[in-house]
Design a protein around this motif. Structure first.
Motif, PDB file in Angstrom:
ATOM      1  N   ASN A   1      21.289 -79.866  16.066  1.00  0.00           N
ATOM      2  CA  ASN A   1      22.201 -79.863  14.926  1.00  0.00           C
ATOM      3  C   ASN A   1      21.446 -79.348  13.705  1.00  0.00           C
ATOM      4  O   ASN A   1      21.239 -80.057  12.735  1.00  0.00           O
ATOM      5  CB  ASN A   1      22.740 -81.277  14.665  1.00  0.00           C
ATOM      6  N   ALA A   2      21.020 -78.116  13.789  1.00  0.00           N
ATOM      7  CA  ALA A   2      20.190 -77.534  12.734  1.00  0.00           C
ATOM      8  C   ALA A   2      20.889 -77.600  11.387  1.00  0.00           C
ATOM      9  O   ALA A   2      22.094 -77.398  11.278  1.00  0.00           O
ATOM     10  CB  ALA A   2      19.864 -76.085  13.079  1.00  0.00           C
ATOM     11  N   GLU A   3      20.103 -77.873  10.349  1.00  0.00           N
ATOM     12  CA  GLU A   3      20.665 -77.952   9.007  1.00  0.00           C
ATOM     13  C   GLU A   3      20.914 -76.568   8.442  1.00  0.00           C
ATOM     14  O   GLU A   3      20.365 -75.576   8.898  1.00  0.00           O
ATOM     15  CB  GLU A   3      19.703 -78.714   8.084  1.00  0.00           C
ATOM     16  N   SER A   4      21.781 -76.481   7.432  1.00  0.00           N
ATOM     17  CA  SER A   4      22.031 -75.238   6.731  1.00  0.00           C
ATOM     18  C   SER A   4      21.048 -75.110   5.586  1.00  0.00           C
ATOM     19  O   SER A   4      20.920 -76.001   4.752  1.00  0.00           O
ATOM     20  CB  SER A   4      23.474 -75.217   6.188  1.00  0.00           C
ATOM     21  N   THR A   5      20.344 -73.994   5.535  1.00  0.00           N
ATOM     22  CA  THR A   5      19.382 -73.791   4.455  1.00  0.00           C
ATOM     23  C   THR A   5      20.047 -73.257   3.199  1.00  0.00           C
ATOM     24  O   THR A   5      19.434 -73.235   2.141  1.00  0.00           O
ATOM     25  CB  THR A   5      18.300 -72.792   4.902  1.00  0.00           C
ATOM     26  N   ARG A   6      21.300 -72.839   3.303  1.00  0.00           N
ATOM     27  CA  ARG A   6      21.971 -72.250   2.140  1.00  0.00           C
ATOM     28  C   ARG A   6      22.637 -73.296   1.256  1.00  0.00           C
ATOM     29  O   ARG A   6      22.820 -73.086   0.062  1.00  0.00           O
ATOM     30  CB  ARG A   6      23.041 -71.246   2.597  1.00  0.00           C
ATOM     31  N   PHE A   7      23.049 -74.414   1.839  1.00  0.00           N
ATOM     32  CA  PHE A   7      23.830 -75.387   1.077  1.00  0.00           C
ATOM     33  C   PHE A   7      23.151 -76.749   1.007  1.00  0.00           C
ATOM     34  O   PHE A   7      23.793 -77.750   0.721  1.00  0.00           O
ATOM     35  CB  PHE A   7      25.218 -75.537   1.699  1.00  0.00           C
ATOM     36  N   ASN A   8      21.840 -76.777   1.299  1.00  0.00           N
ATOM     37  CA  ASN A   8      21.088 -78.031   1.266  1.00  0.00           C
ATOM     38  C   ASN A   8      21.710 -79.101   2.152  1.00  0.00           C
ATOM     39  O   ASN A   8      21.714 -80.287   1.825  1.00  0.00           O
ATOM     40  CB  ASN A   8      20.975 -78.558  -0.171  1.00  0.00           C
TER      41      ASN A   8
ATOM     42  N   TYR B   1      25.880 -67.478  20.466  1.00  0.00           N
ATOM     43  CA  TYR B   1      25.755 -66.304  19.614  1.00  0.00           C
ATOM     44  C   TYR B   1      26.833 -66.217  18.532  1.00  0.00           C
ATOM     45  O   TYR B   1      26.847 -65.273  17.744  1.00  0.00           O
ATOM     46  CB  TYR B   1      25.842 -65.036  20.472  1.00  0.00           C
ATOM     47  N   CYS B   2      27.752 -67.151  18.475  1.00  0.00           N
ATOM     48  CA  CYS B   2      28.950 -67.013  17.637  1.00  0.00           C
ATOM     49  C   CYS B   2      28.602 -66.826  16.159  1.00  0.00           C
ATOM     50  O   CYS B   2      27.976 -67.687  15.539  1.00  0.00           O
ATOM     51  CB  CYS B   2      29.850 -68.231  17.803  1.00  0.00           C
ATOM     52  N   PHE B   3      29.030 -65.700  15.588  1.00  0.00           N
ATOM     53  CA  PHE B   3      28.711 -65.423  14.188  1.00  0.00           C
ATOM     54  C   PHE B   3      29.552 -66.260  13.233  1.00  0.00           C
ATOM     55  O   PHE B   3      29.339 -66.229  12.019  1.00  0.00           O
ATOM     56  CB  PHE B   3      28.882 -63.937  13.872  1.00  0.00           C
TER      57      PHE B   3
ATOM     58  N   PRO C   1      23.557 -63.664  12.260  1.00  0.00           N
ATOM     59  CA  PRO C   1      23.562 -63.900  10.813  1.00  0.00           C
ATOM     60  C   PRO C   1      23.197 -65.329  10.449  1.00  0.00           C
ATOM     61  O   PRO C   1      23.483 -66.278  11.179  1.00  0.00           O
ATOM     62  CB  PRO C   1      25.009 -63.589  10.428  1.00  0.00           C
ATOM     63  N   TRP C   2      22.541 -65.465   9.321  1.00  0.00           N
ATOM     64  CA  TRP C   2      22.255 -66.754   8.716  1.00  0.00           C
ATOM     65  C   TRP C   2      21.713 -67.765   9.735  1.00  0.00           C
ATOM     66  O   TRP C   2      20.733 -67.512  10.399  1.00  0.00           O
ATOM     67  CB  TRP C   2      23.496 -67.283   8.000  1.00  0.00           C
TER      68      TRP C   2
END
Length: 366
Positions: free
Chosen positions: A21-28, A91-93, A275-276
């Motif tokens: 459940n990797a965290e999002s680096t863009r939204f903290n 792979y889902c973008f 992406p991302w």
């Protein structure tokens, strides 16, 4: 030592795509703990990963049609009846979009789902606006409209019912044979040149398919859906999207041949996009399932993407660049010609002149 399957790959989390459940680096976004409830005890007993339940929540948007100005996609509007996708394609973008709900693009994306139960009502309202200009609506461009929860919620079908009643053109992309459930709507639309269906087939090897798309229907079921759609007169296409170097690219010629034999009018491809947050999720998945070739796979992907994990540029993001991309295009062109497929520019030519706005007042919405 981790368990392995017969093909030498590690099983990861059963029937799920992402390994974490990797965290999002863009939204903290904070890292998420897996919620397995009482099943947590199972990990302590036999060492298996904690099973993760699928949950469904409701969304109440004010509008349902999304518009885009991307020059490299053949539509300017789309409808997504669901957010997140239980198919779990690694792979889902669309995975990064889950961060907007303060959820992880990892396992949350495929287990914490959202549905839009008012989609059909909202659609009728938007189609009835005096300034509405008809153009094909795309479904399945973000998350799959025929993922398993559609069997219960039937929101995709309700949307198609509205479009069919208005003679509005529709393009569907799915990797599910569940689309056959709606043949009674799609066949009359096809007779008026109002609909086209694209079936996504990334691999015909069930061992590979269940690893990259753990909860999507078996590839043979998808091929059978191609056949049944074609026999029913519904224009059907096959997308090998994505092609993953050193994992699925060896199947190009076979997939084109099988798709043509099933009645597909064309077969297209898109090289894998990362992406991302998809890139680290994909790398972790490679390390889990294909550790012996992870470096080779990423080297080929970076060759396709100008030395990076992802190339977000218009047109190049869909086609790739460099020797790998050139080779894929050549192989597809040869395979198409060998199987009697002639490329048609703007392949889904759908009519817009038949459109009739929804009639009646608000009372007809209910």
């Amino acid at each position: 030592m981790a368990a392995t399957r017969k093909n030498g790959t590690s099983p990861g989390r059963a029937h799920r795509g992402a390994t974490s459940n990797a965290e999002s680096t863009r939204f903290n976004l904070p890292s998420r703990e897996l919620d397995g409830d009482w099943l947590d005890a199972r990990a302590a007993i036999d060492g298996e990963p904690v099973p993760v339940r699928t949950t469904v929540s409701l969304l109440k948007p004010k509008t349902i049609i999304s518009y885009n100005k991307s020059p490299d996609v053949p539509f300017d509007r789309s409808i997504n009846t669901m957010v997140g996708c239980e198919h779990g394609c690694i792979y889902c973008f669309a995975r990064p979009s889950h961060a907007y709900h303060d959820l992880s693009p990892g396992l949350d994306f495929e287990t914490k789902l959202f549905v839009k139960p008012d989609a059909a009502v909202l659609l009728r309202r938007e189609l009835a606006k005096p300034g509405y200009r008809c153009a094909p609506i795309a479904m399945g461009t973000n998350t799959d409209p025929y993922q398993p929860i559609e069997a219960k919620w039937r929101i995709t079908r309700e949307v198609i019912e509205v479009l069919a009643a208005c003679d509005h053109p529709l393009m569907i992309t799915t990797k599910s044979n569940r689309v056959l459930r709606d043949l009674d709507l799609l066949v009359p639309m096809a007779q008026k040149d109002l609909v086209g269906v694209a079936i996504s087939i990334t691999s015909l090897d069930p061992r590979i398919a269940m690893t990259i798309e753990p909860r999507a229907p078996h590839p043979e079921r998808r091929l059978d859906a191609v056949r049944q759609l074609s026999e029913a007169g519904v224009p059907v296409y096959v997308n090998m999207a994505p092609v993953i170097p050193a994992i699925t690219d060896h199947e190009v010629e076979t997939i084109v041949a099988r798709a043509a034999a099933a009645g597909a009018r064309d077969v297209s491809f898109i090289p894998v996009r990362l992406p991302w947050e998809v890139a680290p999720l994909f790398r972790a998945w490679l390390d889990t399932h294909f550790p012996e070739r992870a470096g080779k796979v990423m080297a080929a992907i970076q060759s396709l993407r100008g030395g990076r994990d992802n190339d977000p540029g218009f047109f190049s993001r869909m086609r790739g660049q460099g020797p790998w991309a050139d080779l894929l295009r050549t192989r597809f062109d040869i395979a198409r010609r060998r199987n009697g497929i002639e490329r048609v520019t703007g392949r889904m030519q759908l009519r817009t002149d038949l459109f009739r706005p929804p009639a009646g007042g608000q009372g007809e919405l209910f």
